[in-house]
Design an enzyme around this catalytic site. Sequence first.
Site, PDB file in Angstrom:
ATOM      1  N   GLU A 203     -61.157 -34.544 -65.603  1.00 17.86           N
ATOM      2  CA  GLU A 203     -62.401 -34.788 -65.446  1.00 17.86           C
ATOM      3  C   GLU A 203     -63.581 -34.611 -66.339  1.00 17.86           C
ATOM      4  O   GLU A 203     -63.349 -33.565 -66.869  1.00 17.86           O
ATOM      5  CB  GLU A 203     -62.717 -34.329 -64.110  1.00 17.86           C
ATOM      6  CG  GLU A 203     -64.126 -34.360 -63.671  1.00 17.86           C
ATOM      7  CD  GLU A 203     -64.518 -35.807 -63.035  1.00 17.86           C
ATOM      8  OE1 GLU A 203     -65.295 -36.438 -63.745  1.00 17.86           O
ATOM      9  OE2 GLU A 203     -64.396 -35.859 -61.852  1.00 17.86           O
ATOM     10  N   HIS A 205     -66.664 -35.851 -65.960  1.00 20.41           N
ATOM     11  CA  HIS A 205     -68.234 -35.790 -65.185  1.00 20.41           C
ATOM     12  C   HIS A 205     -69.349 -36.282 -66.071  1.00 20.41           C
ATOM     13  O   HIS A 205     -70.464 -35.954 -66.116  1.00 20.41           O
ATOM     14  CB  HIS A 205     -68.732 -34.314 -65.097  1.00 20.41           C
ATOM     15  CG  HIS A 205     -67.924 -33.687 -63.899  1.00 20.41           C
ATOM     16  ND1 HIS A 205     -67.207 -32.680 -63.832  1.00 20.41           N
ATOM     17  CD2 HIS A 205     -67.874 -34.307 -62.515  1.00 20.41           C
ATOM     18  CE1 HIS A 205     -66.866 -32.498 -62.315  1.00 20.41           C
ATOM     19  NE2 HIS A 205     -67.210 -33.269 -61.773  1.00 20.41           N
ATOM     20  N   GLU A 229     -61.301 -39.292 -66.669  1.00 21.81           N
ATOM     21  CA  GLU A 229     -62.233 -39.850 -65.881  1.00 21.81           C
ATOM     22  C   GLU A 229     -63.610 -39.340 -66.213  1.00 21.81           C
ATOM     23  O   GLU A 229     -63.895 -38.372 -66.791  1.00 21.81           O
ATOM     24  CB  GLU A 229     -62.053 -39.203 -64.536  1.00 21.81           C
ATOM     25  CG  GLU A 229     -63.011 -39.509 -63.606  1.00 21.81           C
ATOM     26  CD  GLU A 229     -62.907 -38.867 -61.976  1.00 21.81           C
ATOM     27  OE1 GLU A 229     -63.877 -38.963 -61.274  1.00 21.81           O
ATOM     28  OE2 GLU A 229     -61.590 -38.656 -61.752  1.00 21.81           O
ATOM     29  N   GLU A 255     -67.394 -43.776 -59.704  1.00 19.76           N
ATOM     30  CA  GLU A 255     -67.998 -43.110 -58.437  1.00 19.76           C
ATOM     31  C   GLU A 255     -69.333 -43.123 -58.491  1.00 19.76           C
ATOM     32  O   GLU A 255     -70.014 -43.065 -57.051  1.00 19.76           O
ATOM     33  CB  GLU A 255     -67.481 -41.913 -58.460  1.00 19.76           C
ATOM     34  CG  GLU A 255     -68.246 -40.833 -59.385  1.00 19.76           C
ATOM     35  CD  GLU A 255     -67.625 -39.500 -59.441  1.00 19.76           C
ATOM     36  OE1 GLU A 255     -68.491 -38.598 -58.906  1.00 19.76           O
ATOM     37  OE2 GLU A 255     -66.476 -39.095 -59.906  1.00 19.76           O
ATOM     38  N   HIS A 305     -62.674 -41.978 -55.303  1.00 17.93           N
ATOM     39  CA  HIS A 305     -63.116 -40.755 -55.250  1.00 17.93           C
ATOM     40  C   HIS A 305     -63.467 -40.312 -53.907  1.00 17.93           C
ATOM     41  O   HIS A 305     -64.021 -41.047 -52.966  1.00 17.93           O
ATOM     42  CB  HIS A 305     -64.617 -40.846 -56.178  1.00 17.93           C
ATOM     43  CG  HIS A 305     -65.387 -39.634 -56.116  1.00 17.93           C
ATOM     44  ND1 HIS A 305     -66.504 -39.272 -55.281  1.00 17.93           N
ATOM     45  CD2 HIS A 305     -65.357 -38.830 -57.345  1.00 17.93           C
ATOM     46  CE1 HIS A 305     -67.085 -38.162 -55.738  1.00 17.93           C
ATOM     47  NE2 HIS A 305     -66.277 -37.859 -56.862  1.00 17.93           N
TER      48      HIS A 305
END
Length: 395
Positions: A203, A205, A229, A255, A305
């Site tokens: 991830e 972010h 991600e 997401e 997500h």
Amino acid sequence: MLTVNTTRPAGPAGRITRVETLMLGTAWRDFAYVRLHTDEGLTGVGEITHPYRPRETCALTEAMGHRHLIGADPFDTEEIWLRMYQGDFLRGGDVGGIVVSGVDQALHDLMGKALGVPVYRLTGGATRDRVRVYANGWYTGEREPEIFAAKAKETVARGYTALKFDPFGAGLHHLEKAELRRSVDLVAAVREAVGPDVDLFVEGHARFGTGTARQLVDALAPYEPGWFEEPLPWTLIERYAELRERAPFPISGGEHFHNRHEYKQLFATRAVDIVQPDLSMAGGFTELRKIAAEADTHGMTVAPHNSNSPLCTTASVHAVLGITNFQILETFDGLLEPYVFDAVKGALPVVDGHIELPTAPGLGIELVDEVFEEHPPSHRFWNMFAEGWEKRNRT
């Protein structure tokens, strides 16, 4: 079409008479829900959790309910979706997107209950016998390789065959050499601990500049992540394709988009290999199927997500059963206190990294008011760009 039509005969669920919201406090975040009532005595529930603004989603849900839902037939999902989006002059954004998403879940719950069938029977049926999920939130604690490795082993021992984690701490834009090395060392330790056959998803972010993102793509390659991600902010969506060309593994994201209109640029730029719409943010059942279909036309798979409560996990299972290009579903359910499952009674359990076919009518979930009263929201805040955020400390 942009006003409630009460002249057409109502379907078997009757008409909506009341819109109610509830909030539940946990050690991680406050969860928020909508509950719709009809004149046939039915109730339908949906999740309207915002990571930081649940009060705002509750307030907007109640306001939009009075404007667009009272007197409506829950079976008119397309019309209600348009009325809430266009009639309330929404132009994207998280709070409005979450409200429309949660209401759409509740409408489908009402339809399923009225017909006596699980929601997935209304959204394409089942294309698989069970849904594979991956664990997130398992790595809460100190950012040390041996700690991450031990927690990864514990999670895999509970039956999960896929894990996601953010190894980057409070990093933003740029990582100094020592911090980049430390982050990659955490990935290396987890890979060594769980072996080659467990899927690891890394991830980002949406936090890095292009230079650091390129460095990370190269540094992560030996550990064969199932995807990287959101390595870049979505303000740089046109640069995502550069990373896709460079990376020997998939790039994922999506997401942060709240309907098919916001997804338009993601598809146009072929930004990702795997799209990650959230059922409680991207428009509910009505919109998720459209996003998944568009992804299919671009050769992309769908891995929703879901950083929400077990209600959204259960609703997401219903949603993905009929999606042919579905890959895997996220869950934080293993991070939560037992009373959360008491509050959302009937949520589907994770067993050996999978969730079985639902059988109850609608979503099969009822909100238990007494548990909500015992665990009111805390309205606290935790900042994932602050040092120590991975411990889930809040202020």
